[in-house]
Design an enzyme around this catalytic site. Structure first.
Site, mmCIF file in Angstrom:
data_model
loop_
_atom_site.group_PDB
_atom_site.id
_atom_site.type_symbol
_atom_site.label_atom_id
_atom_site.label_comp_id
_atom_site.label_asym_id
_atom_site.label_seq_id
_atom_site.Cartn_x
_atom_site.Cartn_y
_atom_site.Cartn_z
ATOM 1 N N HIS C 266 8.790 2.866 3.222
ATOM 2 C CA HIS C 266 7.765 2.498 4.195
ATOM 3 C C HIS C 266 7.756 3.497 5.336
ATOM 4 C CE1 HIS C 266 5.442 0.209 7.049
ATOM 5 N NE2 HIS C 266 5.140 -0.642 6.102
ATOM 6 N N ARG C 331 1.323 4.442 1.696
ATOM 7 C CA ARG C 331 2.707 4.490 2.162
ATOM 8 C C ARG C 331 3.512 5.643 1.597
ATOM 9 N NH1 ARG C 331 4.069 -1.998 1.896
ATOM 10 N NH2 ARG C 331 2.853 -2.477 3.746
ATOM 11 N N LEU C 442 2.733 -10.122 -0.557
ATOM 12 C CA LEU C 442 2.592 -11.548 -0.315
ATOM 13 C C LEU C 442 1.636 -12.134 -1.342
ATOM 14 C CD1 LEU C 442 2.308 -11.490 3.577
ATOM 15 C CD2 LEU C 442 4.333 -11.723 2.168
#
Lengths: 248, 238, 638
Positions: C266, C331, C442
């Site tokens: 990240h 990323r 998520l």
């Protein structure tokens, strides 16, 4: 910097605890408080001694696993800061730091600085949910939620369930936690159908767990790492009162 | 009866009892002060007020009974809550700093207990008029309004107040009692709104200030009488 | 063995519908006869446990934390994607699907990703109904933002605490089932082995972390939702307790491990401040919406205060290299660009391992209050950790291991190569290919738990017809003894080095040789070194205390022991994949301008590894990636 730690040691829930003194040497101010404890524990292990147990997981202030009463204040007493986010730059060379577990009947010590906080889980199980099954829910935009309500609910929902409110309260009251959890749902349209039941059940469970009562000293709000407002307690008092007056 | 059960057995219910009785007692304190301050309007005015109260037993006895009930409930809830609070932390902290909690909020039970003994003394002093505790050697019960002797003598409250407060010890204890009472109220009045849920982030700062202001006003109002007496108010009274 | 992904036939958009129809059902009255063991209580585990219990299955749920609410899903900040197209900006299920496939560098299974995009819309509805306080517009409708390089605003969020709120939603659903007696919860309990009976996963061995007691549980199916293995690198943004143990033990019992080399770094983490560092802290990628990433052009400027470096001496390298995406480049690309800048000597802060993330322009444009409202909590967090005020001086950021796309190989039904063993969420390999897009983790965790497993597990029950064994079965005894023996071996370790020192050594090696950029020589060196560290680990480790009670040193030693074994597989996979894709960057395979160079002809497959024993190399199984719908293109964010 070099520090002296007075750490609570207790082998298990049944045994008597006591303070033991340890030296924390060569501590750097960029370390977090837990990293400082890691360093001390590493040294203990290298000497073949048993390290002291403490809870931590995410170490970024959101999981609520870390605890510790540091010099008499849960999480160390910096505004909006959990123990894991506390850094050693707030201490100075030669300081003596007393470290204790959360102390409450409802949070029995498991070992050293680790306590059992499952009472909080049981309070949620008593009513801290919306009874919807997976599937069959309406479109997310079907029920508009006023921004003010959503924001207020989020303020309450930010609670990380660490238990510092109980730990700091002179009465070991869990009202800030219960109020935050109940208010989160009671403020939203989705929480309305079960609003009364939720307030009654959660308070009932809170009482059964052996927490003390709120005497509005405000210390919970002062140590809360998420700065949950005391006003949610007023809201829970209101919701519980309304539910009571309805004879529920 | 879920309502009564919720009120008298749950933690929040007991807080309602505490808040509601506290609220009523505060209203009594305001009324009582208004009555007392008539002392500054002269002997005749306050004695007329006293006579009005005493000559209406159908008013004063229910009121007294009501006040007693309020006090009993207030004290009962305080004791119950305090015992539960003590039990909730069986092992004390080695080091404990009550961050964010002011002095008044931490000492409610203690100030409450002292005020309770003060109230008993005060009742014995001026209501029951026990001679031995007024430290003046005079019998307050014998103070009658001149010209009312006979079948229905009126009590001379004005004289009783002035003679009573002329004793420095009595006045001192009275000021201390009122001081602790008002410390108790500075937290109690604002908590009352919290406990019955009439508070939110918008009203909270205002209510807290009102509570503090009310406590100060009551304090000044009540102590004005002994202070005035000690400074010479009513020095013509023997 | 041929890997059958069980992907249904038919047009992409209808596969899931068709499959749901084809799946066998369990009679509602019979559901209570089936018991499911769910390990892990994060988004995937909690949502699965709750949903299965709602359907009528008996569920036992295990987590090592003291409460299911503390699983590391809670730390996700940014948001959750869903193809709602509430913003009328051109989003659709197909676009979310395409973005995810492309973001994953065409290394994900097409049908899985399409299904993920389809159910994403249900997730939002579900979470709203549960009372998740998503951000709202003044009109009361859900707010969205653009996130992680997406060209549309499809990310739903709850301040900077979206993961927390979604997890609390799932946790509350789970709590409700616990109160109804449908789920039995075992907190502070760690899974240490899977039990196979007749080749099917029928139980687990767990250790009660409070009492030290080792016990077994039998079930009709085992579901692992235990997150990723980022902590193999020692320093990562994962929680301290995150570990590979459950899926590693499953691997050793025959569940193939897929694509371990796909690890996500990240870009916006707070740089390392010293050797004491125990973990790294991530700041939401949303910061890149308003922050500009730069490094000094001149090396001698690196130690100067950033404010004193004039505009023309700053290299806004993301904007320069990727003009169309700029600071919002994905990323992997952003991380590598930062590493390049630091490797070239332009890094700032301690050890030159950092670049600036500067909000000065945004503050000038929008005012400090707008920035505070958007990112206040992140700025506060940054200040707590570094002691610096990011409203005044630019933040320093550096990439850190954050998420692992690889994991246990699962078929379209989320079942592993071991029948009856299901793996969900980050722990499986399925949906993100070689790189995960922001706000998709998520989505995947909840999709698996709420909307996929509840359908597919029933099919297994309806078709497998293997009765649940009793825990007195010999296989259970054998597994329990194995676990106990390993615990005893760890407790008997009275060497000189602590678990942390071994973990740090292993992590440093992996970060250097198998981190943001890998090459053959480095990987070979790592593969030589890892068994040496492991050997020393077992010889020279100190574990203090006893088994009978809370023993964090023992818990940690067990987890690191598994990382020691896993690390070898990670490097083996990275060595074998002679191409660069997504989170896997092999220095040998790059375009002349330093971009990742994929080799679709030879590596367009899922690498699923089969355990053969620690002393033998694992066997590689390939699941070819067939793209019926999309055309594999070179990812370009220029």
């Amino acid at each position: 910097m070099n520090l002296t730690l007075k750490v609570w040691r207790q082998s298990n829930g049944q045994s008597q605890g006591r303070f033991e003194t340890y030296a924390a040497k060569n501590i750097i101010e960029d370390m977090s408080f837990l990293e400082m404890l890691d360093v001390v524990n590493e040294e203990l292990m290298e000497r073949g001694q048993e390290p002291f147990a403490f809870d931590s997981d995410c170490r970024e202030g959101i999981c609520g696993m870390c605890s510790l009463v540091i010099n008499g204040i849960p999480h160390g007493g910096h505004k909006g800061t959990a123990t894991c986010q506390l850094h050693m730059r707030h201490f100075k060379d030669g300081d003596t730091i007393t470290i204790e577990p959360w102390r409450a009947k409802a949070f029995p010590v498991i070992k050293d600085l680790v306590t059992n906080r499952s009472a909080f889980d049981r309070i949620i199980q008593a009513g801290g949910f919306v009874s919807v099954n997976t599937g069959g829910t309406p479109d997310g935009n079907a029920i508009p939620v006023p921004k003010i309500a959503a924001d207020a609910a989020m303020d309450a929902a930010a609670c990380i369930g660490c238990g510092a409110c109980v730990a700091v309260c002179k009465n070991a009251s869990a009202m800030l936690f219960v109020a935050a959890k109940a208010s989160h749902l009671n403020l939203l349209p989705q929480g309305q159908p079960e609003k009364d039941r939720r307030a009654l059940k959660m308070v009932q469970q809170m009482d059964e767990e052996g927490f003390g009562n709120c005497t509005v000293t405000g210390s919970c709000e002062a140590v809360c790492p998420k700065e949950i407002s005391l006003s949610f307690i007023a809201k829970l008092n209101r919701d519980f009162g309304v539910a009571t007056l309805k004879g529920k | 009866m879920n309502i009564l059960k919720n009120i008298f057995t749950t933690s929040l219910g007991k807080k309602y009892v505490m808040a509601v009785t506290g609220c009523a007692l505060v209203l009594f304190l305001v009324g009582h002060l208004a009555g007392n301050l008539q002392v500054f309007l002269g002997q005749e005015v306050i004695n007329r007020y006293g006579h009005f109260l005493q000559s209406n037993p159908e008013l004063i006895w229910p009121a007294r009974f009501g006040l007693l009930t309020l006090l009993v409930l207030h004290v009962w809830s305080a004791i119950r809550l305090t015992l539960e609070n003590r039990a909730a932390r069986p092992v004390a902290y080695g080091v404990y700093k009550p961050i964010g909690a002011n002095y008044a909020s931490r000492t409610m039970f203690m100030t409450g207990l002292i005020v309770f003994t003060f109230v008993i003394y005060h009742l014995l002093h001026y209501t029951v008029r026990v001679k031995a505790i007024n430290l003046t050697g005079q019998d307050f019960a014998a103070f009658k309004v001149p010209g009312t002797v006979g079948e229905h003598p009126q009590h001379d409250i004005y004289r009783m107040i002035i003679i009573g407060f002329r004793n420095i010890w009595v006045s001192g204890f009275y000021v201390l009692g009122i001081g602790l009472l008002c410390l108790h109220l500075s937290h109690g009045v604002s908590s009352m709104f919290q406990s019955i849920g009439w508070k939110n982030d918008s009203y909270r700062p205002l209510l807290d200030k009102i509570a503090c202001g009310l406590a100060i006003l009551l304090f000044l109002g009540y102590i004005s009488i002994p202070v005035a007496v000690l400074l010479g108010f009513g020095k013509d009274i023997q | 063995m041929a890997l059958d992904s069980k992907t249904p036939s038919g047009p992409l958009a209808q596969k899931w519908d068709k499959h749901r129809f084809d799946l066998k059902l369990v009679n509602p009255a019979n559901k209570r006869k089936f018991e499911v063991l769910v390990v892990g209580s994060g988004l995937a585990g909690a949502s699965a446990a709750a949903s299965l219990a709602e359907l009528g299955y008996k569920v036992k749920c295990f987590c090592f934390q003291d409460s299911p609410r503390r699983a590391h899903s809670i730390a996700a900040q940014g948001g959750i994607n869903a193809a709602k197209n509430y913003q009328n900006d051109g989003d659709s299920v197909y676009r979310l699907f395409y973005d995810t496939i492309k973001g994953g560098d065409f290394r994900a299974r097409e049908a899985n990703v399409y299904r993920l995009a389809q159910v994403s819309v249900n997730i939002i509805d579900q979470c709203v109904a549960q009372g998740v306080p998503f951000a709202r517009e003044y009109g009361g409708l859900l707010a969205n933002r653009s996130f992680g390089g997406a060209q549309v605003s499809r990310t739903f969020y709850a301040r900077g605490q979206t993961g927390q709120q979604l997890l609390l939603g799932a946790y509350q659903a789970l709590a409700r089932q616990i109160s109804l007696g449908a789920v039995q919860m075992f907190p502070r309990t760690e899974m240490l082995d899977v039990v196979l009976v007749d080749g099917h996963a029928k139980g687990i061995v767990v250790r009660n972390l409070v009492t030290g007691e080792v016990s077994t549980h039998a079930g009709d199916a085992v579901v692992l939702a235990t997150g990723g293995y980022g902590n193999a690198f020692f320093l990562s943004t994962n929680a301290k307790g995150c570990n590979v143990t459950s899926i590693w033990r499953a691997y050793k019992k025959g569940a193939f491990f897929a694509n371990p080399c796909y690890t996500q770094i990240h870009p916006t983490c707070i740089p390392v401040s010293g050797d004491h560092q125990s973990k790294l802290t991530l700041m939401s990628e949303s910061l890149r919406n308003d922050g500009r990433v730069w490094a000094p052009k001149r090396k001698e400027d690196c130690t100067k205060p950033p404010g004193s470096i004039p505009e023309d001496a700053r290299d806004y390298f993301l904007e320069r290299k990727y003009p169309s995406f700029g600071n919002l480049a994905p990323r992997d690309i952003s991380s590598r660009a930062a590493k390049e800048a630091c490797d070239a000597g332009h890094g700032v802060g301690p050890g030159g391992l950092g670049v600036y993330l500067d909000f000065a322009d945004s503050i000038k444009r929008l005012g400090v209050n707008v920035i505070r409202e958007r990112y206040g909590n992140l700025f506060d967090m940054y200040e707590k950790i570094t002691g610096e005020n990011a409203y005044e001086v630019p933040m320093r950021i550096y990439p850190a291991v954050h998420y692992t796309m690889g994991g246990t190989w699962v078929d379209y039904n989320l079942m592993t190569s071991v029948p009856g063993l299901f793996v969900l969420g980050e722990a499986n390999f399925s949906d993100h290919g070689a790189n995960r897009l922001g706000a998709s983790a998520l989505m995947q965790g909840l999709a698996d738990g709420y909307f996929v497993l509840p359908y597919t597990i029933g099919h297994y029950f309806a078709t497998s017809k293997i009765a649940r064994p009793a825990t007195s079965h010999a296989e259970f005894r054998k597994a329990e003894e194995g676990v106990q023996e390993r615990i005893n071996r760890l407790l008997a370790s009275k060497g000189k080095r602590t678990v942390t020192s071994f973990h740090r050594e292993l992590g440093k090696l992996l970060w250097e040789k198998c981190g943001m950029a890998r090459n053959e020589a480095g990987l070979k060196a790592a593969l030589k070194r890892i068994p040496e560290i492991r050997e020393e680990f077992w010889k020279n480790l100190i574990v203090t205390g006893q088994n009978g009670g809370l023993n964090q040193s023992l818990e940690y030693a067990g987890r690191v022991a598994d990382f020691m074994e896993f690390a070898e597989l990670l490097c083996t996979d990275a060595l074998h994949r002679r191409e660069s894709c997504g989170g896997h960057f092999r220095e040998e395979f790059q375009t002349p301008d330093g971009e990742a160079e994929r080799d679709d002809a030879n590596f367009s497959y899922v690498a699923a590894w089969e355990f053969q024993g620690l002393d033998k190399p694992p066997v590689l199984h390939k699941e070819p990636l067939v793209y019926e719908e999309v055309h594999m293109s070179t990812r370009s964010y220029k």
